[in-house]
Design an enzyme around this catalytic site. Structure first.
Site, PDB file in Angstrom:
ATOM      1  N   HIS A 169       0.729  -1.394  -0.088  1.00 28.48           N
ATOM      2  CA  HIS A 169      -0.071  -0.080  -0.070  1.00 28.48           C
ATOM      3  C   HIS A 169       0.913   1.138   0.073  1.00 28.48           C
ATOM      4  CE1 HIS A 169      -3.657  -2.634   1.698  1.00 28.48           C
ATOM      5  NE2 HIS A 169      -3.325  -2.684   0.519  1.00 28.48           N
ATOM      6  N   THR A 238      -3.297  -8.079  10.975  1.00 26.52           N
ATOM      7  CA  THR A 238      -4.001  -7.441  10.094  1.00 26.52           C
ATOM      8  C   THR A 238      -5.488  -7.954  10.121  1.00 26.52           C
ATOM      9  OG1 THR A 238      -4.572  -7.228   7.733  1.00 26.52           O
ATOM     10  CG2 THR A 238      -3.269  -9.284   8.282  1.00 26.52           C
ATOM     11  N   ASN A 263      -2.660 -12.257  16.389  1.00 25.72           N
ATOM     12  CA  ASN A 263      -3.785 -11.236  16.300  1.00 25.72           C
ATOM     13  C   ASN A 263      -4.561 -11.255  17.644  1.00 25.72           C
ATOM     14  OD1 ASN A 263      -5.918  -9.355  15.927  1.00 25.72           O
ATOM     15  ND2 ASN A 263      -5.385  -9.397  13.737  1.00 25.72           N
ATOM     16  N   GLN A 265      -7.439 -10.270  17.982  1.00 22.33           N
ATOM     17  CA  GLN A 265      -8.902 -10.355  17.846  1.00 22.33           C
ATOM     18  C   GLN A 265      -8.820 -11.471  16.750  1.00 22.33           C
ATOM     19  OE1 GLN A 265     -11.273  -8.993  19.393  1.00 22.33           O
ATOM     20  NE2 GLN A 265      -9.543  -7.618  20.586  1.00 22.33           N
ATOM     21  N   SER A 281       1.612  -8.845  18.615  1.00 19.98           N
ATOM     22  CA  SER A 281       2.674  -9.426  18.193  1.00 19.98           C
ATOM     23  C   SER A 281       4.095  -9.102  18.809  1.00 19.98           C
ATOM     24  CB  SER A 281       2.725  -9.268  16.491  1.00 19.98           C
ATOM     25  OG  SER A 281       2.415  -7.849  16.401  1.00 19.98           O
TER      26      SER A 281
HETATM   27  C1  BJW Z   1      -2.952  -6.229  16.514  1.00 23.44           C
HETATM   28  C2  BJW Z   1      -2.573  -5.452  17.795  1.00 23.44           C
HETATM   29  C3  BJW Z   1      -1.112  -6.077  18.174  1.00 23.44           C
HETATM   30  C4  BJW Z   1      -4.203  -4.713  17.309  1.00 23.44           C
HETATM   31  N1  BJW Z   1      -0.498  -6.977  17.685  1.00 23.44           N
HETATM   32  N2  BJW Z   1      -2.388  -7.343  16.373  1.00 23.44           N
HETATM   33  C5  BJW Z   1     -13.103  -7.736  -3.491  1.00 23.44           C
HETATM   34  C6  BJW Z   1     -13.917  -7.809  -2.666  1.00 23.44           C
HETATM   35  C7  BJW Z   1     -14.517  -6.628  -2.081  1.00 23.44           C
HETATM   36  C8  BJW Z   1     -14.054  -5.379  -2.158  1.00 23.44           C
HETATM   37  C9  BJW Z   1     -12.707  -5.331  -3.200  1.00 23.44           C
HETATM   38  C10 BJW Z   1     -12.276  -6.504  -3.375  1.00 23.44           C
HETATM   39  N3  BJW Z   1     -11.068  -6.234  -4.368  1.00 23.44           N
HETATM   40  C11 BJW Z   1     -11.001  -4.714  -4.234  1.00 23.44           C
HETATM   41  C12 BJW Z   1     -11.910  -4.213  -3.463  1.00 23.44           C
HETATM   42  C13 BJW Z   1     -12.081  -2.922  -3.200  1.00 23.44           C
HETATM   43  C14 BJW Z   1     -11.114  -2.414  -1.891  1.00 23.44           C
HETATM   44  C15 BJW Z   1     -11.327  -3.184  -0.600  1.00 23.44           C
HETATM   45  O1  BJW Z   1     -10.537  -4.175  -0.385  1.00 23.44           O
HETATM   46  N4  BJW Z   1     -12.599  -2.889   0.005  1.00 23.44           N
HETATM   47  C16 BJW Z   1     -12.993  -3.374   1.286  1.00 23.44           C
HETATM   48  C17 BJW Z   1     -13.382  -2.523   2.346  1.00 23.44           C
HETATM   49  C18 BJW Z   1     -13.949  -4.256   0.975  1.00 23.44           C
HETATM   50  N5  BJW Z   1      -9.790  -2.634  -2.298  1.00 23.44           N
HETATM   51  C19 BJW Z   1      -9.009  -1.703  -3.123  1.00 23.44           C
HETATM   52  O2  BJW Z   1      -9.849  -0.596  -3.418  1.00 23.44           O
HETATM   53  C20 BJW Z   1      -7.747  -2.090  -3.403  1.00 23.44           C
HETATM   54  N6  BJW Z   1      -7.400  -1.721  -4.645  1.00 23.44           N
HETATM   55  C21 BJW Z   1      -8.045  -2.540  -5.728  1.00 23.44           C
HETATM   56  O3  BJW Z   1      -8.182  -3.714  -5.656  1.00 23.44           O
HETATM   57  O4  BJW Z   1      -7.805  -1.977  -7.019  1.00 23.44           O
HETATM   58  C22 BJW Z   1      -8.316  -2.767  -8.035  1.00 23.44           C
HETATM   59  C23 BJW Z   1      -8.012  -2.056  -9.161  1.00 23.44           C
HETATM   60  C24 BJW Z   1      -7.523  -2.607 -10.292  1.00 23.44           C
HETATM   61  C25 BJW Z   1      -7.259  -2.187 -11.476  1.00 23.44           C
HETATM   62  C26 BJW Z   1      -7.630  -0.577 -11.477  1.00 23.44           C
HETATM   63  C27 BJW Z   1      -8.095  -0.158 -10.561  1.00 23.44           C
HETATM   64  C28 BJW Z   1      -8.376  -0.616  -9.214  1.00 23.44           C
HETATM   65  C29 BJW Z   1      -6.790  -0.947  -2.707  1.00 23.44           C
HETATM   66  C30 BJW Z   1      -6.886  -0.991  -1.202  1.00 23.44           C
HETATM   67  C31 BJW Z   1      -5.960   0.242  -0.639  1.00 23.44           C
HETATM   68  C32 BJW Z   1      -6.077   0.119   0.746  1.00 23.44           C
HETATM   69  N7  BJW Z   1      -5.237   1.131   1.351  1.00 23.44           N
HETATM   70  C33 BJW Z   1      -5.433   1.381   2.874  1.00 23.44           C
HETATM   71  C34 BJW Z   1      -5.063   2.880   3.088  1.00 23.44           C
HETATM   72  C35 BJW Z   1      -3.380   3.324   2.885  1.00 23.44           C
HETATM   73  C36 BJW Z   1      -3.137   4.625   3.147  1.00 23.44           C
HETATM   74  C37 BJW Z   1      -3.298   4.880   4.527  1.00 23.44           C
HETATM   75  O5  BJW Z   1      -2.993   4.195   5.516  1.00 23.44           O
HETATM   76  O6  BJW Z   1      -4.025   5.855   4.900  1.00 23.44           O
HETATM   77  O7  BJW Z   1      -4.284   0.446   3.579  1.00 23.44           O
HETATM   78  S1  BJW Z   1      -6.785   1.034   3.651  1.00 23.44           S
HETATM   79  C38 BJW Z   1      -6.140   0.455   5.048  1.00 23.44           C
HETATM   80  O8  BJW Z   1      -6.523  -0.959   5.053  1.00 23.44           O
HETATM   81  C39 BJW Z   1      -4.749   0.575   4.636  1.00 23.44           C
HETATM   82  C40 BJW Z   1      -4.150  -0.717   5.617  1.00 23.44           C
HETATM   83  O9  BJW Z   1      -2.913  -1.132   4.904  1.00 23.44           O
HETATM   84  C41 BJW Z   1      -5.243  -1.754   5.126  1.00 23.44           C
HETATM   85  C42 BJW Z   1      -5.406  -2.953   6.127  1.00 23.44           C
HETATM   86  O10 BJW Z   1      -5.781  -2.684   7.162  1.00 23.44           O
HETATM   87  P1  BJW Z   1      -4.855  -3.580   8.329  1.00 23.44           P
HETATM   88  O11 BJW Z   1      -3.580  -3.280   8.311  1.00 23.44           O
HETATM   89  O12 BJW Z   1      -5.601  -4.704   8.533  1.00 23.44           O
HETATM   90  O13 BJW Z   1      -5.536  -2.652   9.604  1.00 23.44           O
HETATM   91  P2  BJW Z   1      -6.839  -2.834  10.505  1.00 23.44           P
HETATM   92  O14 BJW Z   1      -6.990  -1.519  11.301  1.00 23.44           O
HETATM   93  O15 BJW Z   1      -7.937  -3.256   9.797  1.00 23.44           O
HETATM   94  O16 BJW Z   1      -6.711  -4.094  11.533  1.00 23.44           O
HETATM   95  C43 BJW Z   1      -5.582  -4.066  12.391  1.00 23.44           C
HETATM   96  C44 BJW Z   1      -5.604  -5.380  13.016  1.00 23.44           C
HETATM   97  O17 BJW Z   1      -4.444  -5.420  14.205  1.00 23.44           O
HETATM   98  C45 BJW Z   1      -6.790  -5.632  13.879  1.00 23.44           C
HETATM   99  O18 BJW Z   1      -6.946  -7.328  13.532  1.00 23.44           O
HETATM  100  C46 BJW Z   1      -6.338  -5.888  15.224  1.00 23.44           C
HETATM  101  O19 BJW Z   1      -6.897  -6.914  16.184  1.00 23.44           O
HETATM  102  C47 BJW Z   1      -5.089  -6.243  15.065  1.00 23.44           C
HETATM  103  N8  BJW Z   1      -4.199  -5.736  16.278  1.00 23.44           N
HETATM  104  N9  BJW Z   1      -3.222  -4.726  17.991  1.00 23.44           N
HETATM  105  C48 BJW Z   1      -1.084  -7.750  16.576  1.00 23.44           C
HETATM  106  N10 BJW Z   1      -0.410  -5.408  19.512  1.00 23.44           N
END
Ligand code: BJW
Ligand code: ZN
EC number: 2.3.1.286
Length: 295
Positions: A169, A238, A263, A265, A281
């Protein structure tokens, strides 16, 4: 040493869950760590889940690790889906992290990212990042393939010493001109204006991947290849809510890899993993390393 896949449910029920008393001890450990050696010197860990994870690592020939925001939580960086606070409390991060939000209000969106840069600049890698860097060194020294794929934009894995990190990302530190396309790393904080301007006069945006945008093609290809040809896949910190990163665990499972989730959760992937380790972690990964020493 490694149980066949058909015994997963038993293995999970018997040894894959860490109890509540242990959980609070792990939290205390995570808060109190000073360095990796400090943590592992003080603690020898005999929990069956930690032992099982160490056993899986010890037997692996090719390890792929996918990390998310939880890995940086113990560095003081809120996870992506943590509620925003202060001035940002009325905003939804999933709405701000979009090209539409930037087009509508570039000053607002770049201010949000700049405040995150300022906060990140004060953070250091935690014991979880350090343990993954150490695991990479040990794995490679033992002739095991090791690939670290991150969704995080903070570059703390690199700060901890991990090499060749696949950034799915992008990064908070890279900024790209929306007119001429020039991208460069910007470490100085804070910016003097929002949005920051390129030398060509164009507005610059963070070099992160927003919802609806394609992931960098090299990064997604490398991540897919790693998931397809690993024999052990670790999913750490994640929620598994964002595609295509969330599919990597299932790709690995379909090609026969063993899966471990670390994780506190449950996640969207918990149902497909072989071993669940419920805890932070930053506490668990050093303990896995310590258990590896005994393998
Ligand atoms: C701990 C802890 C501790 C707490 N130890 N753990 C298929 C189906 C449905 C939808 C889609 C699909 N394919 C694509 C989509 C759309 C979309 C998507 O996924 N939407 C969903 C919401 C449904 N995806 C996209 O749009 C992607 N693009 C794409 O697919 O493009 C296709 C395309 C092709 C050609 C042309 C055009 C398009 C792009 C996704 C980009 C995501 N970007 C972000 C923002 C980055 C910038 C920023 O930070 O502001 O990335 S969103 C956000 O989520 C960020 C993260 O990297 C990402 C993942 O989040 P993560 O890391 O899992 O964090 P959290 O907060 O969700 O979870 C934290 C976890 O930690 C929890 O589980 C806690 O329990 C745990 N935890 N303490 C260990 N101490
Ligand atoms: Zn420019």
């Amino acid at each position: 040493m490694v149980a066949p896949r058909s015994t997963h449910a038993t293995a999970n029920a018997r040894s894959g869950q860490i109890g509540v008393a242990v959980w609070s001890r792990l939290e205390a450990l995570a808060e109190g760590w000073r360095s990796l050696s400090d943590l592992t010197d003080r603690e020898t860990w005999n929990d069956p889940a930690v032992q099982s994870c160490a056993g899986l690592i010890d037997n692996a020939q090719s390890i792929a690790v996918l990390t998310g925001a939880g890995v940086s939580a113990e560095s003081g960086i809120p996870t992506f889906r943590d509620a925003l606070t202060g001035l940002w409390a009325r905003f939804d991060p999933t709405q701000l992290a979009t090209p539409e939000a930037f087009a509508a209000d570039p000053a607002l969106v770049t201010r949000w990212y700049d405040e995150r840069r300022v906060a990140c600049a004060r953070c250091r890698a935690n014991a979880g990042h350090l343990a993954l860097a150490e695991l990479e060194r040990r794995s490679k020294a033992a002739g095991c393939r090791f690939r670290l794929i991150t969704q995080n934009v903070d570059r703390l894995h690199q700060l901890a010493g991990s090499s060749d990190v696949v950034e799915l990302h992008g990064s908070l530190w890279d900024w790209r001109c929306t007119h001429c396309g020039e991208q460069r790393e910007e470490r100085a904080v804070p910016f003097a204006e929002y949005p920051p301007r390129c030398h060509c006069g164009g507005p610059r945006r963070p070099g992160v991947v927003w919802f609806g945008e394609p992931l960098p093609s090299e990064a997604i290809a490398a991540a897919w290849a790693a998931a397809e040809d690993c024999d052990l896949f670790l999913s750490i910190g994640t929620s598994g809510q964002v595609e295509p990163a969330a599919s990597l665990a299932r790709v690995a499972a379909q090609t026969g890899a063993r899966l471990v989730e670390i994780n506190p959760q449950p996640t969207t992937q918990s149902d497909v993993v072989d071993l669940v380790m419920r805890g932070p972690s930053g506490a668990l990964l050093p303990l896995v390393l310590a258990a590896l020493d005994a393998c």
